[in-house]
Design an enzyme around this catalytic site. Structure first.
Site, PDB file in Angstrom:
ATOM      1  N   ASP A   4     -13.642   4.708   6.545  1.00  0.00           N
ATOM      2  CA  ASP A   4     -12.717   4.835   7.681  1.00  0.00           C
ATOM      3  C   ASP A   4     -13.358   4.299   8.972  1.00  0.00           C
ATOM      4  O   ASP A   4     -12.666   4.113   9.972  1.00  0.00           O
ATOM      5  CB  ASP A   4     -12.372   6.314   7.924  1.00  0.00           C
ATOM      6  CG  ASP A   4     -11.133   6.771   7.170  1.00  0.00           C
ATOM      7  OD1 ASP A   4     -10.173   5.990   7.099  1.00  0.00           O
ATOM      8  OD2 ASP A   4     -11.137   7.921   6.691  1.00  0.00           O
ATOM      9  N   GLN A  49      -8.930  12.880   4.553  1.00  0.00           N
ATOM     10  CA  GLN A  49      -7.677  12.649   5.276  1.00  0.00           C
ATOM     11  C   GLN A  49      -7.566  13.610   6.465  1.00  0.00           C
ATOM     12  O   GLN A  49      -7.736  14.818   6.311  1.00  0.00           O
ATOM     13  CB  GLN A  49      -6.487  12.817   4.317  1.00  0.00           C
ATOM     14  CG  GLN A  49      -5.149  12.394   4.900  1.00  0.00           C
ATOM     15  CD  GLN A  49      -5.045  10.904   5.213  1.00  0.00           C
ATOM     16  OE1 GLN A  49      -5.650  10.072   4.556  1.00  0.00           O
ATOM     17  NE2 GLN A  49      -4.294  10.571   6.239  1.00  0.00           N
ATOM     18  N   LYS A 108      -2.886   5.540  -0.852  1.00  0.00           N
ATOM     19  CA  LYS A 108      -4.264   5.059  -0.965  1.00  0.00           C
ATOM     20  C   LYS A 108      -4.700   5.028  -2.427  1.00  0.00           C
ATOM     21  O   LYS A 108      -5.336   4.072  -2.884  1.00  0.00           O
ATOM     22  CB  LYS A 108      -5.187   5.942  -0.112  1.00  0.00           C
ATOM     23  CG  LYS A 108      -4.959   5.732   1.393  1.00  0.00           C
ATOM     24  CD  LYS A 108      -5.633   6.762   2.298  1.00  0.00           C
ATOM     25  CE  LYS A 108      -5.231   6.492   3.757  1.00  0.00           C
ATOM     26  NZ  LYS A 108      -5.857   7.401   4.735  1.00  0.00           N
TER      27      LYS A 108
HETATM   28  N1  GUN Z   1      -5.129  10.206   9.455  1.00  0.00           N
HETATM   29  C1  GUN Z   1      -4.369   9.289  10.087  1.00  0.00           C
HETATM   30  N2  GUN Z   1      -4.882   8.057   9.914  1.00  0.00           N
HETATM   31  C2  GUN Z   1      -5.984   8.205   9.154  1.00  0.00           C
HETATM   32  C3  GUN Z   1      -6.939   7.277   8.633  1.00  0.00           C
HETATM   33  O1  GUN Z   1      -6.897   6.065   8.841  1.00  0.00           O
HETATM   34  N3  GUN Z   1      -7.924   7.824   7.869  1.00  0.00           N
HETATM   35  C4  GUN Z   1      -8.016   9.159   7.637  1.00  0.00           C
HETATM   36  N4  GUN Z   1      -9.038   9.600   6.897  1.00  0.00           N
HETATM   37  N5  GUN Z   1      -7.158  10.036   8.110  1.00  0.00           N
HETATM   38  C5  GUN Z   1      -6.138   9.551   8.849  1.00  0.00           C
END
Ligand code: GUN
Length: 283
Positions: A118, A95, A51
């Site tokens: 998200d 995350q 990211k």
């Molecule tokens: N954990 C697994 N997929 C995601 C996601 O798309 N965003 C976040 N913040 N955590 C995750």
């Protein structure tokens, strides 16, 4: 059979975001994404690095907050509050999963819905349900973009999603429904799973179990989308689909890695750009 190239589609999406970011920067606005990682889960570490790399590529500012596993709920919430109030931060991402003892829902609800790139906050989830949204959840929206890029129509198709998580399964079903798919969501209590999946024109596997979808569960000519990021018996990265045995039955299939994963990051970039625009009074 076509192997869907998520890396390529992701690069195209990010290229478009980069062009639009340049324009925004020329107006004095640099999109900023805050990424919170609590603890040192190795998979989460890889996702967060990807990211951050994508932010750099498209021209965003990114700031990582790597908190120790021992972080308290209050400490985490006070960081979120600080980021909610910072003008230079347009998107906040924590995350998941969080280490045991921390309340994920409380953190999700603490993030300002305007910075919730998200699209996990209940306000944004509700808006998706009625089709009036600013942000779409990254993984399901990335899958839709991949289908569009390959001109795969959902309209009238039998779509089967295996998995009902808030992050993937449930919103995936909703986005397929928005495009007029006939949607079935399967889960651990589903009876006759194979019967249902074998009827799917579009099959999305989001189970979290290595090679869970076997060739006998797939219809000839189906489109198979693999959301899994699993490890096989030898510790090698694989998906929820038994790719080698399933691929020849498919019209289209996504690989792991190089399928859904890169698309998730691309949509995150789109959402952060949009958040920056909206927070600055632009459309
Ligand atoms: N954990 C697994 N997929 C995601 C996601 O798309 N965003 C976040 N913040 N955590 C995750």
């Amino acid at each position: 059979m076509t192997i869907i190239d998520g890396k390529k589609v992701s690069a195209q999406v990010k290229e478009q975001v980069a062009v639009e970011t340049k324009e925004l920067i020329s107006k004095g606005i640099t999109p900023g994404l805050a990424v919170i990682l609590v603890g040192e889960d190795p998979a989460s570490r890889v996702y967060v690095n990807n990211k951050k790399k994508a932010c750099e590529l498209v021209g965003f500012k990114s700031e990582e907050f790597n908190l120790p596993e021992t972080t308290s709920q209050d400490e985490l919430l006070s960081l979120v509050e600080k980021l909610n109030n910072r003008r230079d931060i347009n998107g906040i991402l924590c995350q998941l999963p969080l280490p045991e003892g921390l309340d994920e829902n409380a953190v999700i609800e603490a993030i300002s819905p305007l910075k919730d790139v998200d699209a996990f906050h209940k306000q944004n989830v509700g808006r998706i349900m009625i089709g009036d949204y600013d942000f779409l959840p990254c993984t399901p929206a990335g899958i839709m973009e991949m289908l569009h890029a390959y001109n795969i129509s959902v309209d009238g198709k039998k779509c089967v999603v295996i998995g009902r998580s808030n992050i993937v399964g449930k919103p995936m079903g909703m986005l397929l429904l928005h495009e007029n798919g006939t949607v079935t969501i399967c889960h651990s209590h589903t009876k006759n799973l194979k019967e249902i999946t074998s009827d799917a024109d579009i099959l999305v596997a989001a189970v979290g179990k290595p090679k869970f979808v076997t060739a006998d569960m797939v219809k000839n000519g189906a489109v198979v989308i693999d959301v899994g990021m699993d490890r096989d018996e030898n510790g090698k990265l694989c998906g929820d689909v038994d790719f080698e045995n399933v691929k020849d039955k498919c019209s289209y299939i996504t690989p792991v890695p190089g399928g859904v994963g890169p698309m998730t990051v691309a949509v995150l970039m789109k959402n952060t750009l949009k958040a920056a625009r909206l927070q600055n009074g632009l459309k």
